[in-house]
Design a protein around this motif. Structure first.
Motif, PDB file in Angstrom:
ATOM      1  N   SER B  46       0.832  -1.210   0.000  1.00  0.00           N
ATOM      2  CA  SER B  46       0.000   0.000   0.000  1.00  0.00           C
ATOM      3  C   SER B  46       0.855   1.243   0.000  1.00  0.00           C
ATOM      4  CB  SER B  46      -0.914   0.003   1.227  1.00  0.00           C
ATOM      5  OG  SER B  46      -1.766  -1.102   1.199  1.00  0.00           O
ATOM      6  N   THR B  47       1.957   1.173   0.712  1.00  0.00           N
ATOM      7  CA  THR B  47       2.842   2.334   0.756  1.00  0.00           C
ATOM      8  C   THR B  47       3.360   2.648  -0.639  1.00  0.00           C
ATOM      9  OG1 THR B  47       3.474   1.679   2.989  1.00  0.00           O
ATOM     10  CG2 THR B  47       4.875   3.285   1.890  1.00  0.00           C
ATOM     11  N   LEU B  48       3.740   1.640  -1.364  1.00  0.00           N
ATOM     12  CA  LEU B  48       4.246   1.845  -2.721  1.00  0.00           C
ATOM     13  C   LEU B  48       3.166   2.487  -3.597  1.00  0.00           C
ATOM     14  CD1 LEU B  48       6.463   1.456  -4.800  1.00  0.00           C
ATOM     15  CD2 LEU B  48       5.653  -0.872  -5.199  1.00  0.00           C
ATOM     16  N   LEU B  49       1.949   1.976  -3.472  1.00  0.00           N
ATOM     17  CA  LEU B  49       0.863   2.511  -4.285  1.00  0.00           C
ATOM     18  C   LEU B  49       0.547   3.949  -3.899  1.00  0.00           C
ATOM     19  CD1 LEU B  49      -1.508  -0.575  -4.482  1.00  0.00           C
ATOM     20  CD2 LEU B  49       0.477   0.025  -5.874  1.00  0.00           C
ATOM     21  N   LYS B  50       0.692   4.257  -2.612  1.00  0.00           N
ATOM     22  CA  LYS B  50       0.433   5.629  -2.191  1.00  0.00           C
ATOM     23  C   LYS B  50       1.505   6.576  -2.720  1.00  0.00           C
ATOM     24  CE  LYS B  50      -2.247   4.605   1.933  1.00  0.00           C
ATOM     25  NZ  LYS B  50      -2.149   4.343   3.373  1.00  0.00           N
ATOM     26  N   LEU B  51       2.699   6.053  -2.908  1.00  0.00           N
ATOM     27  CA  LEU B  51       3.747   6.867  -3.514  1.00  0.00           C
ATOM     28  C   LEU B  51       3.413   7.142  -4.977  1.00  0.00           C
ATOM     29  CD1 LEU B  51       6.837   5.064  -1.985  1.00  0.00           C
ATOM     30  CD2 LEU B  51       6.109   7.391  -1.493  1.00  0.00           C
ATOM     31  N   LEU B  52       2.930   6.091  -5.663  1.00  0.00           N
ATOM     32  CA  LEU B  52       2.593   6.241  -7.070  1.00  0.00           C
ATOM     33  C   LEU B  52       1.426   7.194  -7.267  1.00  0.00           C
ATOM     34  CD1 LEU B  52       2.921   2.525  -8.237  1.00  0.00           C
ATOM     35  CD2 LEU B  52       4.442   4.420  -8.817  1.00  0.00           C
ATOM     36  N   SER B  53       0.570   7.275  -6.262  1.00  0.00           N
ATOM     37  CA  SER B  53      -0.616   8.120  -6.434  1.00  0.00           C
ATOM     38  C   SER B  53      -0.464   9.472  -5.751  1.00  0.00           C
ATOM     39  CB  SER B  53      -1.857   7.395  -5.921  1.00  0.00           C
ATOM     40  OG  SER B  53      -1.678   7.042  -4.579  1.00  0.00           O
ATOM     41  N   GLY B  54       0.754   9.779  -5.321  1.00  0.00           N
ATOM     42  CA  GLY B  54       1.006  11.136  -4.846  1.00  0.00           C
ATOM     43  C   GLY B  54       0.571  11.423  -3.428  1.00  0.00           C
ATOM     44  N   ILE B  55       0.139  10.397  -2.682  1.00  0.00           N
ATOM     45  CA  ILE B  55      -0.268  10.652  -1.301  1.00  0.00           C
ATOM     46  C   ILE B  55       0.966  10.817  -0.423  1.00  0.00           C
ATOM     47  CG2 ILE B  55      -1.418   9.634   0.703  1.00  0.00           C
ATOM     48  CD1 ILE B  55      -3.456   8.472  -1.207  1.00  0.00           C
ATOM     49  N   TYR B  56       1.965  10.012  -0.660  1.00  0.00           N
ATOM     50  CA  TYR B  56       3.251  10.172   0.020  1.00  0.00           C
ATOM     51  C   TYR B  56       4.299  10.562  -1.004  1.00  0.00           C
ATOM     52  CZ  TYR B  56       1.293   7.317   3.872  1.00  0.00           C
ATOM     53  OH  TYR B  56       0.540   6.819   4.880  1.00  0.00           O
ATOM     54  N   GLN B  77      -3.280  15.417  -8.839  1.00  0.00           N
ATOM     55  CA  GLN B  77      -2.328  15.468  -9.937  1.00  0.00           C
ATOM     56  C   GLN B  77      -2.108  14.080 -10.542  1.00  0.00           C
ATOM     57  OE1 GLN B  77       1.223  17.501  -8.788  1.00  0.00           O
ATOM     58  NE2 GLN B  77       1.806  17.856 -10.909  1.00  0.00           N
ATOM     59  N   ALA B  78      -2.091  13.086  -9.677  1.00  0.00           N
ATOM     60  CA  ALA B  78      -1.960  11.713 -10.176  1.00  0.00           C
ATOM     61  C   ALA B  78      -3.118  11.391 -11.098  1.00  0.00           C
ATOM     62  CB  ALA B  78      -1.902  10.740  -8.995  1.00  0.00           C
TER      63      ALA B  78
ATOM     64  N   MET D   1      -6.948  23.991 -12.388  1.00  0.00           N
ATOM     65  CA  MET D   1      -7.933  22.895 -12.479  1.00  0.00           C
ATOM     66  C   MET D   1      -8.142  22.492 -13.929  1.00  0.00           C
ATOM     67  SD  MET D   1     -11.328  23.052 -10.185  1.00  0.00           S
ATOM     68  CE  MET D   1     -11.176  24.696  -9.514  1.00  0.00           C
ATOM     69  N   THR D   2      -8.102  21.244 -14.186  1.00  0.00           N
ATOM     70  CA  THR D   2      -8.417  20.809 -15.537  1.00  0.00           C
ATOM     71  C   THR D   2      -9.922  20.686 -15.635  1.00  0.00           C
ATOM     72  OG1 THR D   2      -8.313  18.526 -14.863  1.00  0.00           O
ATOM     73  CG2 THR D   2      -6.316  19.462 -15.768  1.00  0.00           C
ATOM     74  N   THR D   3     -10.414  20.807 -16.807  1.00  0.00           N
ATOM     75  CA  THR D   3     -11.860  20.653 -16.948  1.00  0.00           C
ATOM     76  C   THR D   3     -12.211  19.174 -16.770  1.00  0.00           C
ATOM     77  OG1 THR D   3     -11.405  20.583 -19.281  1.00  0.00           O
ATOM     78  CG2 THR D   3     -12.388  22.602 -18.434  1.00  0.00           C
TER      79      THR D   3
END
Ligand SMILES: Nc1ncnc2c1ncn2[C@@H]1O[C@H](COP(=O)(O)OP(=O)(O)OP(=O)(O)O)[C@@H](O)[C@H]1O
Ligand SMILES: Nc1ncnc2c1ncn2[C@@H]1O[C@H](COP(=O)(O)OP(=O)(O)OP(=O)(O)O)[C@@H](O)[C@H]1O
Ligand SMILES: [Mg+2]
Ligand SMILES: [Mg+2]
Lengths: 340, 512, 299, 340
Positions: B46-56, B77-78, D1-3
């Protein structure tokens, strides 16, 4: 209740393979350090005023601060329990007044013995808490509403019972010594009572079922219930305990004024709650420390005292207190790390 | 194998106070593949996935998307980069409706006002496309865990994602929904997209994935092609040694408990919402399985028995009818319940492992009214050992444990409480293969000691493996009881889909 | 007053009084005077007031409700006379005679004003303070910074000292909401900051009693000259015990009585004097038990 | 913000097999019914007083009730937004006062045009809210602390700026008509403003991002953040919106009193919050309705008025209000079913 065995009696068919965990630092020590450091805000404020005014660090003045802390502080102790559950207790202020008045009725009007009167005052506090607890847990009223209603009822009853006149204890020998006497030379009993009450509250919060369940309920009420804790009943107990402190505050207040003032009390609840929250207890529940509450109450009293001793004009005092509270709490949060 | 990876992470490290969660880990996801990510509880998935998704943010290491470096500053942004994540822990707003939850942050507006009708329309369309039977106007707080999981899935698929990351999406699902999910995943995968899939269910991984990346203890172990790798080898890579799993105990060894004393009898249990006339008996030393589809009412039965919900009907403990008004009464009568929803009904997230483990047993851990924390610490330490809970110390806050380890903490709480009747609802949710086996062993030995256990599980193999008898439910009714020894998945599914004449739920997948 | 049946429903004339306060002993004494008059003149009286003397808006709402009950006459102690002008107009348009009490209303609606001059009364307090301390530092604990009485009682006192006692310096003025405990804490702080303080003036009952408390708690009884305002048992006891040099009292009972009396006169269409002075008195150990003083004191 | 892409563009290989959805209950209808029934408590209270006193149902009196509701009501509207996020706003009372005072400064002292002065008052409110929001979201202070500090600062500043004396608008032509005038004959503008503000608040809460995110944050702040909503920024927006209502309340108050009273304000925050909570909004956040807040504010004002008009002695009024609040909220909860 079945007696729970402390050690589970199940046996596994073989030892589970050990897995490496990799501890980097010990969490326990850190917590202890924190409790010591919690004084920091208070110490800074103290140091500042000591420099700012030559009169501040006088024992007489420090005693004054402690005395000014006592009543609100005792109320705040009780409020801590309720806030630990994630609730709020708005009735501490006028509830305290009602307890004063009833102590007056017991001692001055009915002429009951001192001990009985004092216990009576505490009992009224417990009763107020009990009713709050019943309203919160069995009628499922939001604590804000239940205690707001109680705040009004207590205020009204104080006036009704006293006939909107103060009840004086002049005839009750020794009652004023309860707060003003000095069992420990140099330390007014009111302060001593506050400290003793704080110790009792601290032990109750961290070492008894009442305190533990208060924190658990505040942490996750549903999970606590599913874990087999009779949440409703315990809430009643917790509010009643909080009420006891309200009662004690009422008795100390009455003794300090040597009279029961029925018009007083409104606004004290906010001060008490503020002390609790400044002390780091979360209004969301689950996190509470009595030491924090004591420090919070001291911070409030010290600020007021210090600004007065510096002869800051009244209107600026409010502004200053507001700003210092923001700074103190923010600094405290920075210190504890960004848990928020 | 040198084609540009869709998503690549190299040399990733991440530590938390007290824990080095990831240590020089890599992972690469190729276009058009489903990459499974496996490892024991607390291995760092989960930690790895959270890194990929910008949470960490990683402490060290780089991440690339389509060969270009990326470092998402946050989940939003992810999403914009085309990474869509279904997290292990739900991130839902219970007071908002299903539709509002799915489109949070992307509300269609006209002249500044949100168009809720449009929101519902889009959600309905999405559900139709995905084949998820949910009412978009319903508040999420009214959904079961499985329902919430489906909302999370729908939400992740509502983005125009290229990389779909799923952290144990099936932990809360029954086989039917799993089938739906797999269809969704297969539909999703195209030459320009890829899926990272985390699960502890090896058969699922076998079925859906193309390659398997294995983590152990925060470190990268290997990446194996699914088709040419035996499950046992994957497990060996995970735990670092050979392990026998999924083996059903010798049927002969499973003693027949039906002759013994009835410790819990339920008669005519009904609730206003769902249950209709549920009756069954639980014998001393017996493990009684409960099977059924999502929403069949198994959880409701348990909650009704322990007095968490209102119900009508009779509950008898050792032959005597008892009144159970709340879970405290139930515990007093020796009935404990481990909820399927560990976050809501199981854990004190902000408190440490010791306090969590002690919670149900506090009154027994007092002397002269004072709590003996030493007892709690001892019990917690023992449980950490016995259940292999991966934590830097017993004073770690529950929130900081990995999902599977949190589940173990909840289980530990009930083991310490030592009830005569233990109702466990999805007891191994999120628990890794190795530990699962240990827990099976534990439950079996508990039964052998004379405790009685009800196992509610959406994993049929689990029920089949554990239960002496299996009660199957459908739409709030008991549709049949099977003897464990001669039950099979087919019979159970048969009973689990025996709907009333008025309604029918079309089956979408073949219950493997 | 108050009572079971709704006022105005009987045949008795009904006089509604809206005061500046309710819980304070001062206002309770006004109420008592009004009740006495009501019994004597056989009229119905109700008495209400906001909790603190800053709650202008609350008072207007009370006034509104009082008017809606259709009283035969209205007694009103305005917290802010400007703000109440529309209400006064309303009352006069409904033909309800208004009697102002405690402090005047800048409007020609009230048929008469029964009041004490707070400025003069506090100047009297200052006069005694000046006589008793001669020279040196003194301080003031007052109840409220924004209410008219609060301001006037400080202003009258300060003005007198500035004009007539150049050797006396007022080193600090603190406000503590008339709460005895908070007043005591504030007084102690001032005493701490000014060890050579010679006197403290408490501008209302709660403030004065708080000052006495502070003097007691710091063990400085006798070293400081304490002058109070209003009466009440605690203050009277303090004067008898020598903790307080003396205090100014108004005659709230008379105020209440005269207000109702004037109201009845107005109902009966009688001519009224524009101002009825309810007076104020200095009392100390020497005269506290005199008949005329004892009559204006209230416990 | 993107649309945001309105239609998700993942492709399915064919129409998914239809399944019968099983709606557990129809939430929509029930909510509508509830909103209508929410009046019940108010209606019962109204009916009771109508029987109890012949003066109660007089239009003049009803107007009085509405007028008494207006200022607290407007404050409560703002507080609803903050409470929806799970926060609390203690600064609405004295904040309102500061806005009054500043409106006084703009209009009476500086002689600015009426519109500018009024907008200035609103702007000060927004500024107060903005600061609260920044403290809560960027300094991560607990809302209780941040707004308690603001409550003190605003109180102090009101006194400082006004020189502790009321500022009168007698010279400012037409300012008092803002509240007292009657655009709709028979209905004071203050009430009209309250109703219009309520409609705006209602739409904002249920139909704009500000409202939606307030509820979402109150429901689950972490999840909202993970869903890509900039929670910090939106919190600032939400507190600022709440501040605008505080500003409006300040202007209406000033107009009603035709003066800015610097000493006023303390205690109003509790009344406003009480109105919100009585209206069914949960202090835990996530659930809030503006209609409820309006009804809550009306219940409070009606109770006070009714008991006064019945000439219940003042000390008993408090007791009665307390008890009725408990009953009203309890009845309301029973009606809504045991969600609690
Ligand atoms: N916020 C945090 N603070 C401290 N420790 C953390 C935090 N998040 C994760 N950890 C620790 O990092 C390690 C890896 O956790 P992670 O959640 O990634 O495991 P996982 O592989 O997903 O396990 P599971 O299969 O149980 O979900 C665990 O030891 C966990 O306790
Ligand atoms: N806390 C809750 N509040 C409202 N509705 C709920 C709640 N929990 C479950 N439900 C609903 O009740 C029905 C029965 O769910 P229940 O959880 O008992 O089924 P189950 O057989 O345990 O299946 P699963 O847990 O896999 O969903 C479901 O339709 C679910 O949506
Ligand atoms: Mg995980
Ligand atoms: Mg279930």
């Amino acid at each position: 209740m079945t007696t729970p065995s402390t050690t589970p009696s199940t046996t596994t068919t073989g030892p589970a393979p050990k897995r490496a965990t990799r501890p980097i630092n010990r969490v326990g020590n850190r917590q202890q350090l924190q409790q010591v450091l919690a004084f920091a805000g208070l110490v800074v404020i103290f140091a500042f005023f000591s420099f700012a005014s030559p009169y501040f660090l006088d024992w007489a003045n420090v005693k004054g601060i402690l005395l000014a802390t006592a009543v609100t502080g005792i109320m705040a102790l009780g409020a801590t329990f309720v806030i630990a559950t994630g609730g709020i207790d708005l009735s501490v202020g006028t509830g305290m007044t009602l307890c004063s008045v009833m102590t007056g009725v017991f001692l001055a009007n009915l002429g009951l013995p001192l001990v009985v009167g004092v216990l009576g005052g505490l009992a009224i506090g417990a009763l107020i808490g009990l009713l709050n607890g019943l309203n919160v847990s069995y009628l499922r009223l939001p604590p804000f509403i239940a205690t707001l209603a109680m705040m009004m009822v207590a205020q009204g009853l104080s006036l009704v019972i006293s006939g909107t006149k103060p009840i004086y204890f002049s005839e009750v020998g020794g009652f004023d010594q309860l707060a003003a006497g000095e069992l420990v030379p140099g330390l007014p009993n009111a302060v001593l009572i506050f400290f003793v009450a704080a110790v009792i509250a601290g032990v109750t919060l961290s070492k008894t079922l009442t305190g533990r369940y208060a924190l658990s309920i505040g942490s996750n009420e549903e999970a606590t219930a599913i874990s087999g804790v009779d949440v409703r009943r315990w809430k009643v107990v917790i509010y009643t305990v909080a009420g006891l402190f309200t009662g004690l505050a009422g008795v100390v207040m009455a003794s300090r004024l040597n009279s029961a003032q029925p018009g007083l009390g409104l606004g004290y609840e906010l001060e008490a709650i503020a002390a609790v929250v400044i002390g780091g207890t979360s209004l969301r529940g689950g996190k509470a420390t009595i030491l924090g509450t004591v420090i919070g109450a001291l911070i409030m009293a010290t600020l007021t005292n210090g600004l007065r001793i510096m002869s800051i004009p009244q209107e600026w005092q409010k502004v200053a207190v507001g700003i210092v509270i923001v700074l103190a709490v923010y600094a405290d949060m920075l210190r504890r790390g960004k848990e928020a | 194998m040198s084609d540009p990876a869709l998503l690549r992470a190299t040399g990733i490290s991440k530590s938390f106070p007290g824990v080095l969660a990831l240590d020089d880990v890599h992972l690469d996801l190729r276009p058009g593949e489903v990459l499974a990510l496996v490892g024991e509880n607390g291995a760092g998935k989960s930690t790895l996935l959270k890194l990929l998704s910008g949470i960490y943010r990683p402490d060290a290491g780089t991440m690339e998307l389509d060969g270009a470096p990326m470092s998402p500053a946050g989940p939003r942004q992810a999403n914009e980069l085309g990474i869509s994540v279904i997290h292990q822990e739900f991130h839902l707003m219970p007071d908002l409706t299903v539709a509002q939850n799915i489109f949070i942050g992307r509300e269609p507006r006209r002249t500044g006002l949100i168009r809720d009708d449009e929101l519902v329309r889009r959600a309905t369309a999405l559900f139709g496309r995905l084949g998820i039977p949910l009412d978009p106007r319903q508040p999420v707080s009214h959904l079961s865990v499985a329902g919430q999981q489906m909302v999370e899935i729908a939400k992740a698929l509502s983005f125009d994602a290229r990389v779909l990351i799923m952290d144990e999406p099936t932990a809360a699902l029954t086989e039917t929904e799993v089938a739906t999910l797999f269809r969704i995943v297969r539909d999703f995968v195209s030459p320009r997209t890829g899926v990272i899939y985390v699960s502890h269910r090896m058969d699922e991984i076998k079925e859906i994935s193309d390659r398997i990346t294995v983590l152990r203890d925060g470190r990268y172990v290997d990446t194996l092609p699914t088709a040419s790798t035996e499950t046992r080898d994957v497990i060996a890579a995970m735990v670092g040694r050979q392990l026998e799993t999924g083996v059903r105990p010798d049927p002969a060894a499973a003693s027949d408990a039906t002759g013994r004393e009835v410790v819990l009898a339920v008669r005519g249990l009904s609730t206003r919402k769902l249950l209709k006339d549920v009756s069954f008996e639980l014998h001393r030393g017996e493990i009684l399985g409960f099977a059924g589809l999502m929403g069949a009412g198994r959880t409701e039965v348990a909650r009704a028995i322990i007095g968490a919900d209102r119900s009508t009907g009779v509950v008898e403990v050792r032959g005597k009818p008892v009144t159970v008004r709340n879970p405290a009464d139930a515990v007093r009568h020796g009935i404990g319940y481990l909820s399927e929803d560990r976050k809501r009904y199981g854990l004190l997230l902000d408190q440490d492992v010791v306090r969590n483990v002690m919670l149900s047993s506090l009154p027994g851990m007092t002397r002269a009214g004072f709590v003996r924390d030493g007892d709690g610490r001892r019990a917690a330490t023992e449980m950490v050992d016995r259940l292999s809970i991966r934590t830097p110390s017993v004073t770690q806050t529950a929130r900081n444990l990995s999902g599977g380890n949190q589940q173990k903490v909840v289980l530990a709480k009930w083991l310490v409480r030592d009830c005569d009747v233990l109702i466990v609802d999805e007891p191994t949710r999120g628990i890794d293969v190795g530990a699962k086996d240990e827990i099976y062993g534990l439950l079996t030995s508990l039964a052998a000691q004379g405790k009685s256990i009800i196992v509610i599980s959406s994993e049929l193999p689990e029920v089949l493996r554990l239960a002496d008898r299996i009660v199957v439910m459908c739409e709030g009714r008991v549709t049949g009881t099977l003897a464990g020894v001669d039950a099979n998945q087919h019979d159970i599914m048969e009973l689990a889909t025996r709907f009333g004449a008025d309604r029918s739920l079309v089956k979408t997948g073949d219950p493997a | 007053s108050g009572g079971g049946e709704a006022p105005g429903s009987g045949d008795k004339p009904y006089v509604a009084l809206v005061s500046k306060g309710f819980q304070h002993q001062f206002w309770q004494a006004v109420k008592q005077g009004a009740d006495d008059a009501a019994a004597e003149l056989d009229v119905e009286v109700t008495f209400e007031g906001p909790e603190t003397e800053t709650e202008v808006e609350k008072q207007l709402t009370m006034l509104q409700t009082a008017l809606d009950k259709g009283p035969d006459a209205l007694g009103f102690a305005a917290l802010d006379s400007e703000a109440s002008i529309p209400m006064m107009t309303d009352a006069s348009s409904r033909g309800i005679p208004v009697i102002a009490f405690d402090s005047g209303v800048e409007s020609d609606v009230p048929v008469t004003t029964v009041s004490t001059d707070n400025l003069a009364a506090s100047a009297e307090a200052a006069k005694h303070m000046a006589e008793l301390v001669g020279s040196g530092k003194i301080a003031i604990i007052a109840h409220d910074q924004t209410s008219q009485t609060g301001q006037q009682r400080v202003e009258g006192f300060t003005q007198y000292i500035e004009e007539n006692a150049p050797d006396i310096e007022i080193v600090d003025t603190q406000y503590a909401a008339g709460d005895q405990l908070k007043s005591a804490d504030a007084a102690k702080v001032i005493m701490q900051a000014h060890p050579d303080l010679k006197g403290i003036y408490g501008a209302n009952e709660g403030s004065a009693v708080g000052v006495v408390k502070a003097v007691q708690e710091t063990g400085k009884a006798g070293e400081l000259t304490v002058i109070g305002f209003d009466s009440g048992k605690a203050q009277m006891d303090a004067i008898r015990d020598g903790l307080m040099a003396g205090a100014i009292t108004q005659d709230p009972i008379k105020m209440g009585y005269e207000t109702v009396k004037a109201a009845v006169a107005a109902i009966n269409g009688e001519e009224l004097e524009p101002v009825v002075d309810s007076g104020f008195y200095w009392y100390d150990k020497t005269n506290i038990d005199d008949e005329d003083i004892a009559a204006v004191l209230y416990e």
